[in-house]
Scaffold this active site. Structure first.
Site, PDB file in Angstrom:
ATOM      1  N   GLU A  23       0.758  -1.236   0.064  1.00  0.00           N
ATOM      2  CA  GLU A  23       0.077   0.116   0.005  1.00  0.00           C
ATOM      3  C   GLU A  23       0.733   1.316   0.116  1.00  0.00           C
ATOM      4  O   GLU A  23       0.581   2.208  -0.585  1.00  0.00           O
ATOM      5  CB  GLU A  23      -1.115  -0.064   1.154  1.00  0.00           C
ATOM      6  CG  GLU A  23      -2.165  -0.995   1.234  1.00  0.00           C
ATOM      7  CD  GLU A  23      -1.809  -2.447   1.388  1.00  0.00           C
ATOM      8  OE1 GLU A  23      -2.631  -3.511   1.110  1.00  0.00           O
ATOM      9  OE2 GLU A  23      -0.847  -2.505   1.848  1.00  0.00           O
TER      10      GLU A  23
ATOM     11  N   ASP B 257      -8.845  -0.293   6.572  1.00  0.00           N
ATOM     12  CA  ASP B 257      -7.949  -0.895   7.487  1.00  0.00           C
ATOM     13  C   ASP B 257      -6.426  -0.684   7.408  1.00  0.00           C
ATOM     14  O   ASP B 257      -5.723  -0.607   8.042  1.00  0.00           O
ATOM     15  CB  ASP B 257      -8.228  -2.350   7.886  1.00  0.00           C
ATOM     16  CG  ASP B 257      -9.918  -2.786   8.014  1.00  0.00           C
ATOM     17  OD1 ASP B 257     -10.456  -2.764   9.125  1.00  0.00           O
ATOM     18  OD2 ASP B 257     -10.647  -2.533   6.865  1.00  0.00           O
TER      19      ASP B 257
ATOM     20  N   HIS C 280     -10.509  -6.138   8.765  1.00  0.00           N
ATOM     21  CA  HIS C 280     -11.051  -5.831   7.500  1.00  0.00           C
ATOM     22  C   HIS C 280     -12.595  -5.355   7.447  1.00  0.00           C
ATOM     23  O   HIS C 280     -13.340  -5.315   6.731  1.00  0.00           O
ATOM     24  CB  HIS C 280     -11.158  -7.092   6.730  1.00  0.00           C
ATOM     25  CG  HIS C 280      -9.781  -7.475   6.047  1.00  0.00           C
ATOM     26  ND1 HIS C 280      -9.274  -8.440   7.140  1.00  0.00           N
ATOM     27  CD2 HIS C 280      -8.763  -7.541   5.180  1.00  0.00           C
ATOM     28  CE1 HIS C 280      -7.989  -8.729   6.689  1.00  0.00           C
ATOM     29  NE2 HIS C 280      -7.833  -8.357   5.412  1.00  0.00           N
TER      30      HIS C 280
END
Length: 337
Positions: free
Chosen positions: A70, A95, A139
């Site tokens: 990410e 998250d 999640h």
């Protein structure tokens, strides 16, 4: 007017913007559809299938699969935005914001300020949030409050398919970093959505019901729960203003204040945890700017201040439900000094 799902509306907004602006690109994990799986280049389209169909039309130069990293996705998008591109970067689950928060709040959010207005960062971070689908504590979180508090970021929380398309087109055309928070519980919901392109301005709340007794402000999917409660209470003669802010930054404070000045009562519904959340922020604003209009204490209906349980019964108890909203409305109506 055609009926489209929340997922279809978001997909259509991206496709239409990509057709009319060659600088718009999509980057993220599996956004190209699992390239190489049995020769299929469009089998997936992201974990929820939102980007399905983009790769065959726009190719690998504009729909770019990435490794599971990410920080690299957001860093690449922020850098691409500095070169004249308009990246739409997918952060698969909200998250995972902590993994790439530096690239967002310390870089993308600050480029314009740090370079005296000479730099822009026209990037959109599409991410999904929300509980209710049994995804567990890692999640299912809605961390909208974490990006709302950052100066330089614009934060969008569409409640329905119509808003999702119009707000996403606005986000893609914006010259600042926009965090576009999609509630994954809404992907299968549908409503009328025009085929043509249209925009919805940031910072303008949507009044979904008008009433004189109580103001209810919801965020994302909680707006729909508030509407259901307002409809039931209307049968008893209780009329509620139901307000969807649409964006938490900028926030349409004026509309909420004007409503509270009429009703004198405020219930805020927010799936985020109660401490330092958007509900707490709105509550503070009204307490500071419309205290004299209040006839009852402000009520917040939020998730519990705990990690999200995995067990279905516990997760349902953790989330704000329609019964909780109704109880809060009745409490402010029944309040006596």
């Amino acid at each position: 007017m055609p009926i489209k799902t929340y997922r279809q509306a978001i997909n259509e907004a991206m496709a239409q913007e990509m057709r009319q602006d060659s600088t718009v690109i999509v980057i993220g994990e599996d956004v190209a559809g699992g390239a190489g799986c049995d020769g299929e280049r469009d089998a997936y389209g992201g974990v929820m299938g939102v980007t399905k169909g983009l790769f065959p039309e726009f190719g690998e130069s504009r729909v770019i699969d990435t490794p599971i990293t990410e920080s690299a996705i957001m860093g690449a998008a922020a850098g691409a935005a500095q070169t004249g591109l308009r990246p739409i970067a997918e952060l698969m689950f909200m998250d995972f914001l902590g993994v790439c928060f530096d690239q967002i709040y310390n870089q993308a959010a600050k480029f314009r300020y740090m370079f005296g207005g000479k730099a822009q960062c026209p990037m959109v971070v599409r991410t999904m949030a929300g509980a209710g689908l049994r995804g567990g504590a890692q999640h299912s979180q809605n961390l909208t409050q974490m990006v709302t508090m950052v100066p330089g970021l614009k934060v969008v929380c569409p409640t329905n398919a119509y808003d999702a398309k119009g707000l996403l087109i606005t986000a893609i055309r914006d010259n600042d970093c926009v965090i576009f928070v999609e509630d994954k519980f809404l992907y299968e919901t549908s409503c009328e959505v025009p085929d043509e392109m249209y925009t919805i301005p940031f910072g303008e709340a949507n009044f979904l019901r008008e009433g004189t007794d109580v103001t209810i402000v919801g965020i994302s999917n909680t707006v729909n729960k508030a509407l259901a409660v307002a409809d039931r209470l209307a049968a008893e003669g209780i009329s509620c203003d139901v307000i969807d802010p649409r964006t938490t930054s900028p926030l349409d404070e004026e509309s909420i204040i004007e409503s509270v000045e009429v009703t004198g009562r405020l219930v805020i519904v927010d799936e985020m945890t109660p401490r330092c959340g958007v509900a707490a922020d709105i509550s503070s604003i009204i307490a500071e700017k419309a205290f004299g209009s209040l006839r009852a204490p402000i009520m917040k209906v939020t998730a519990a201040h705990s990690p999200i349980p995995f067990a279905p019964a516990l997760e349902d108890a953790w989330m704000p439900q329609e019964s909780d909203i109704e109880a809060a409305v009745r409490a402010v109506l029944g309040y006596t000094r």
